[in-house]
Design a protein around this motif. Structure first.
Motif, short mmCIF file in Angstrom:
data_model
loop_
_atom_site.label_atom_id
_atom_site.label_comp_id
_atom_site.label_asym_id
_atom_site.label_seq_id
_atom_site.Cartn_x
_atom_site.Cartn_y
_atom_site.Cartn_z
N THR A 71 -53.08 47.50 31.41
CA THR A 71 -54.16 48.44 31.75
C THR A 71 -53.62 49.54 32.66
N THR A 89 -58.61 42.51 32.34
CA THR A 89 -59.34 43.07 31.19
C THR A 89 -60.07 41.93 30.49
N ASP A 112 -56.36 48.46 24.66
CA ASP A 112 -55.88 47.65 25.78
C ASP A 112 -56.47 46.26 25.59
MG LIG Z 1 -55.72 44.65 31.63
#
Ligand SMILES: [Mg+2]
Ligand SMILES: Nc1nc2c(ncn2[C@@H]2O[C@H](COP(=O)(O)OP(=O)(O)OP(=O)(O)O)[C@@H](O)[C@H]2O)c(=O)[nH]1
Length: 267
Positions: A71, A89, A112
């Motif tokens: 990320t 994430t 991502d």
């Molecule tokens: Mg991440």
């Protein structure tokens, strides 16, 4: 600063304009050792004959263990920010980044994905249709390098064989001294060659190599998209030229009808 060089699409920021083929990080683990765009690609761009390439998105998927910095890498490139705090994430997220390559608008859709095991099945649902797979590992944690094989295998399983560019990216370069970094890179390049991947070391914290890396991703994906589009259109033209599209299997309908009538004793 904004540029309005292309009359075809919206403007992109100056540092997203690519005119020369971006260079590799190291010739020891690189996908293409060349300095220029393919001649056919340059010619097609000059004639603005790049078909649907300027209109579609190329999918890039970033995979790797939790906490390696996926990320952070994407946020450094897309938003030019860096956050020291870790926020895992959850599932997936994506950013769209617009470029202008040899005068043609081009966009990457950068996915991502979560590295945490519990989100893996959500994330893997998004692997399909990737043109580029970026496998990331932490240069300060060589176990994460070992795991990249599995991440890559999982991502490739969802895609056509030979259809994806693969990159292996070592993150957090700022945390290693020169010698330690070199040692980690040697191991990583060895694996990159096995994976048929291009190798890069980056730092999301300092921004080192982040823009050159994504420019390289964009240029390779763009070139492949234009070449595929040219090939698709030329094979479609060939088919029409050879009459393949209108050739019919078996007898034409009128012959079939006369055969039917003669078998009935009508002719
Ligand atoms: Mg991440
Ligand atoms: N020093 C340094 N720290 C970094 C760098 N990149 C990421 N980090 C830190 O590493 C931690 C994890 O980064 P993330 O980008 O959230 O990791 P991730 O791979 O997205 O993790 P998941 O979403 O759980 O898969 C964060 O605390 C970041 O600040 C870097 O280049 N240098």
């Amino acid at each position: 600063m904004r540029s309005s060089l292309t009359p075809l699409g919206p403007t992109v920021s100056r540092d997203r304009i690519i005119t020369c083929f971006p260079k590799w990080y190291t010739p020891n683990a690189c996908l293409q050792l060349k300095e220029h765009f393919h001649g056919q690609v340059n010619a097609a761009c000059q004639r603005r004959n790049t078909g649907t390439v300027g209109l579609s998105l190329s999918k890039v998927v970033v995979v790797g263990d939790l906490y390696v910095g996926k990320t952070s890498l994407i946020h450094r490139f897309c938003k030019n920010v860096f956050d020291h705090d870790y926020k895992a994430t959850i599932g997936v997220d994506f950013e769209i980044e617009r470029f202008e390559i040899v005068g043609i608008p081009y966009s990457l859709q950068i996915w991502d994905t979560a590295g945490q095991e519990k989100f893996k099945c959500i994330a893997s649902a998004y692997y399909r249709g990737a043109q580029v797979i970026i496998t990331a590992f932490d240069l300060t944690d060589m176990q994460t390098l070992e795991h990249t094989r599995q991440w890559l295998e999982d991502a490739l399983r969802e895609n056509e064989p030979g259809s994806c560019f693969v990159f292996l990216v070592g993150t957090k370069k700022d945390l290693l001294s020169g010698a330690a970094c070199e040692q980690a890179e040697v191991e990583a390049m060895h694996l990159a060659n096995e994976m048929q991947a291009e190798y890069w070391s980056v730092s999301a914290k300092t921004g080192e190599n982040v823009k050159p890396f994504f420019s390289r991703v964009a240029a390779l994906a763009f070139e492949q998209s234009v070449l595929r589009d040219l090939e698709r259109r030329s094979s479609a033209r060939l088919q029409v030229g050879n009459g393949d599209l209108i050739r019919m299997e078996g007898d034409p309908p009128e012959t079939q009808e006369s055969k039917r009538l003669s078998s009935l004793g009508c002719c």
